[in-house]
Design a protein around this motif. Structure first.
Motif, PDB file in Angstrom:
ATOM      1  N   TYR A   7       0.849  -1.189   0.000  1.00  0.00           N
ATOM      2  CA  TYR A   7       0.000   0.000   0.000  1.00  0.00           C
ATOM      3  C   TYR A   7       0.883   1.237   0.000  1.00  0.00           C
ATOM      4  O   TYR A   7       1.831   1.343   0.782  1.00  0.00           O
ATOM      5  N   GLN A   8       0.609   2.167  -0.942  1.00  0.00           N
ATOM      6  CA  GLN A   8       1.301   3.453  -0.969  1.00  0.00           C
ATOM      7  C   GLN A   8       0.309   4.544  -0.613  1.00  0.00           C
ATOM      8  O   GLN A   8      -0.691   4.733  -1.296  1.00  0.00           O
ATOM      9  N   TRP A   9       0.588   5.258   0.473  1.00  0.00           N
ATOM     10  CA  TRP A   9      -0.386   6.241   0.939  1.00  0.00           C
ATOM     11  C   TRP A   9       0.040   7.679   0.684  1.00  0.00           C
ATOM     12  O   TRP A   9      -0.743   8.601   0.888  1.00  0.00           O
ATOM     13  N   GLU A  34       5.265   4.237   2.073  1.00  0.00           N
ATOM     14  CA  GLU A  34       4.628   2.974   1.713  1.00  0.00           C
ATOM     15  C   GLU A  34       4.535   2.031   2.900  1.00  0.00           C
ATOM     16  O   GLU A  34       5.313   2.118   3.857  1.00  0.00           O
TER      17      GLU A  34
END
Length: 676
Positions: free
Chosen positions: A64-66, A75
């Motif tokens: 997941y890259q936020w 990430e």
């Protein structure tokens, strides 16, 4: 497979949320079951992933890259290799045992659901730390375990000593974390990345760079800063002072902090960063010397402790020093191997101590015990197994890892290795002496609670409103099955895991491959061939069995045996001897009782200095500058101005008309002047 990787840390988090937010609605037992199931799912998943990595299935990627800030990727990512999965299995198994044990130990505590929520959240935080593939997530897990440890150490928040202990742990860890953040910042500044793989790919450039404006090697500066963070989390001198005071928390969390989670985070981090540490002999020597001091001098403090939990706590400090020494001689696999074996037998010793405390009606003073083997046979046998593993008895798990550390240091030629060898060898006798001093005083000899004056003393523990200590007519009792079952399950690996794991972990293919770097843990190199020497000796001894048999004639075994014999003679045969020695060595005893004055120094210099700075800011900055000048000064100025203006307020109409005419004349004069 990514779904399974995500499930493993999230399962304990879900249990923590259920117990923490909905615990009152669910009730005590459902809350406990929810958290236990969450950790059980994590453990089963960890075992599955461990078997996959043993088969060569690894993973290094983002899940997941936020955020993406000018090229900086924030990430959530996982690095799944043998090092990670071994840590996952140890963390989840020990945590599972602690969860089950807690059902019995905390059964009468009003904060039952809250405690289960905290320990599940602790497990989630540690899993996020060990599974991370980037420094940002590593730091998140690092700080999360620190935050939850603050909550757990101060769990009984009505006790002033618990509040003091958790604040102390929080502040001391912030000191180490400051160095940790500096190290991560330097890495990002010079590599432009926080991803392990990308950073390790630039390791040669880091090794060639100098720290701007100084003559320091950049790689040495980075590694020392990172290790300062490890000194805080893994309680190395002088940032060790928080760990003994963490005993103010309930016994289950003492086991979880000391065995498999928080204190092992620093050892794991340095091992994970081995591609960087291998490039700086100066940093390795720093690591080695700090570990040596911790291993020996913290062991001395265990000799004079009378609180059963504090004896085991100082044992943890000493064993963490052994692990750090292994890191300092580039024996990373041995450090991780000892981390694993230590997790099992140290959790066993802490939970065994908790069982003794329950049997003694929450009296923790070993001077009030004695003869408990007749009343608590399961606790007695399992505690004996834990003690034998701790002192490095051949064939027990602690022997294989501890003896390997001693041999690795002996084979090393790095600066500081001579002092380190003396420390770890001398520490063998010290460990055996204080471990079996506790064992003999607790389980053998006279039943001292029958005559002790400490029985029925009242205490302010939030979890126990009854008397503390047995009365003359009371008898200890064995703990319920939810307490003894984890003891038995932890005793099994405390005996056999070293024998089974030494060959694949140290001399096999276990650490030969990794995802982030061609060798995540360096088995050996030309400068530090310690493991190569050990591999030759292991082959000559024909494996784990021969190694143990050969150890019966070695110096460490003889020192351990001497420690046990001396402890038995001093405390079972001639108990007057320790008292006489204490009388003859008052100065040394005073130094030990004051814990080398680290606490007094910190309280006088750092806490006292901060108090004086705060007092100065209060008296001068707040009282005089802010209150005196700005607040009160403004009020006085308004008062003076108002008083001056009030003199023109006569109430006579002709004076007001005169003032208006004079003002008009002045205005017209200015207007005419400007028109010209």
């Amino acid at each position: 497979m990514q779904a399974l990787y995500v499930l493993i840390p999230l399962a304990p988090l879900v249990g923590a949320i259920l117990a923490g937010l909905f615990g009152k609605q669910l009730g005590r037992i459902p809350s406990a079951i929810a958290t236990i199931l969450g950790v059980l799912v994590a453990f089963i998943g960890s075992v599955i992933v461990f078997n996959q990595t043993r088969a060569g299935i690894t993973f290094d990627g983002t899940v997941y890259q936020w955020a993406n800030l000018g090229g900086l990727k924030l990430e959530v990512g996982f690095l799944i290799d043998n090092l990670t999965t071994m840590m996952m299995c140890v963390v989840t198994f020990v945590s599972l045992m602690v969860h089950v044990y807690t059902m019995g130990y905390m059964a009468e505590d009003p904060g039952y659901q809250r405690f289960f929520s905290y320990i599940s959240l602790f497990t989630f935080s540690m899993l996020m730390l060990v599974m991370s593939n980037n420094f940002l997530q590593l730091f998140f897990g690092w700080e999360a375990v620190g935050l939850v440890s603050y909550l757990l150490i101060g769990f009984w928040y009505t006790r002033p000593t618990a509040i003091f202990a958790n604040m102390k742990a929080f502040l001391v860890n912030r000191v180490g974390d400051f160095g940790f953040v500096l190290g991560i910042g330097l890495i990002y500044a010079f590599t432009g990345s926080l991803d392990y793989k990308e950073v390790f790919a630039q390791r040669e450039a880091l090794a060639a760079a100098m720290f701007p404006g100084t003559g320091w090697m950049l790689i040495t500066t980075i590694c020392v800063c990172l290790f300062i963070g490890a000194m805080g989390k893994s309680a190395q001198v002088p940032l060790h002072v928080w760990l003994p005071d963490s005993m103010e928390g309930p016994t289950p969390i003492s086991a979880l902090i000391h065995a498999a989670t928080m204190v092992t985070a620093g050892i794991f981090m340095v091992s994970r960063m081995s591609p960087l540490f291998e490039l700086s002999d100066a940093a390795l020597s720093f690591v080695l010397i700090i570990g040596s001091i911790t291993a020996l001098f913290m062991g001395f403090l265990g000799i004079i402790q009378n609180d059963i939990k504090r004896v085991v706590a100082y044992s943890t400090l000493s064993q963490l020093g052994y692990m750090t020494v292994a890191l300092g001689v580039s024996a990373y696999p041995i450090a991780i191997f000892h981390l694993m074996t230590h997790a099992f037998f140290k959790a066993l010793l802490f939970l065994g101590a908790g069982s003794v405390i329950m049997g003694m009606h929450h009296d923790q003073d070993i001077r009030n015990m004695g003869g408990l083997w007749k009343y608590m046979k399961i606790t007695w046998i399992t505690s004996l197994i834990g003690s034998l593993a701790l002192i490095g008895t051949p064939f027990f798990s602690g022997f294989y890892s501890k003896d390997s550390i001693i041999e690795a240091v002996h084979a090393s030629s790095i600066f500081g290795s001579s002092f380190a060898y003396f420390s770890v060898v001398a520490g063998v006798f010290v460990t055996a002496f204080y471990s079996f001093r506790m064992y003999f005083l607790v389980f053998h000899g006279k039943e001292r609670w029958m005559s002790t004056s400490h029985a029925h003393q009242h205490h302010d523990d939030a979890h126990d409103e009854h008397h503390h200590g047995l009365g003359p007519n009371d008898k200890p009792h064995e703990s319920p099955w939810v307490v003894t079952l984890p003891l038995i399950l932890l005793a099994i690996p405390s005996v056999i895991i070293g024998y089974l794991a030494i060959e694949p972990m140290l001399y096999g293919e276990f650490f030969k491959h990794g995802v982030a770097f061609s060798q995540v843990i360096h088995v050996a190199n030309e400068a530090h061939p310690a493991l190569e020497e050990l591999a030759k000796e292991f082959e000559e001894n024909h494996g784990a069995w021969g190694m143990a048999m050969h150890a019966f004639t070695s110096l460490p075994f003889l020192l351990a045996l001497a420690g046990v014999v001396v402890a038995y003679f001093f405390y079972m045969v001639k108990p007057s001897i320790p008292a006489a020695i204490k009388e003859k060595t008052k100065f040394i005893n005073t130094v030990l009782e004051n814990k080398y004055y680290f606490d007094k120094f910190n309280e006088s210099v750092f806490a006292g200095g901060a108090r004086k700075v705060g007092e100065f800011l209060w008296k001068f900055g707040d009282a005089k500058v802010i209150d005196g000048f700005f607040v009160n000064g403004a009020a006085r100025m308004v008062n003076v101005f108002a008083h001056a203006v009030s003199t023109f307020q006569s109430g006579l109409i002709y004076q007001y008309a005169l003032a208006m005419i004079m003002g008009l004349i002045v205005f017209l004069g200015l207007f005419v002047t400007m028109m010209r």
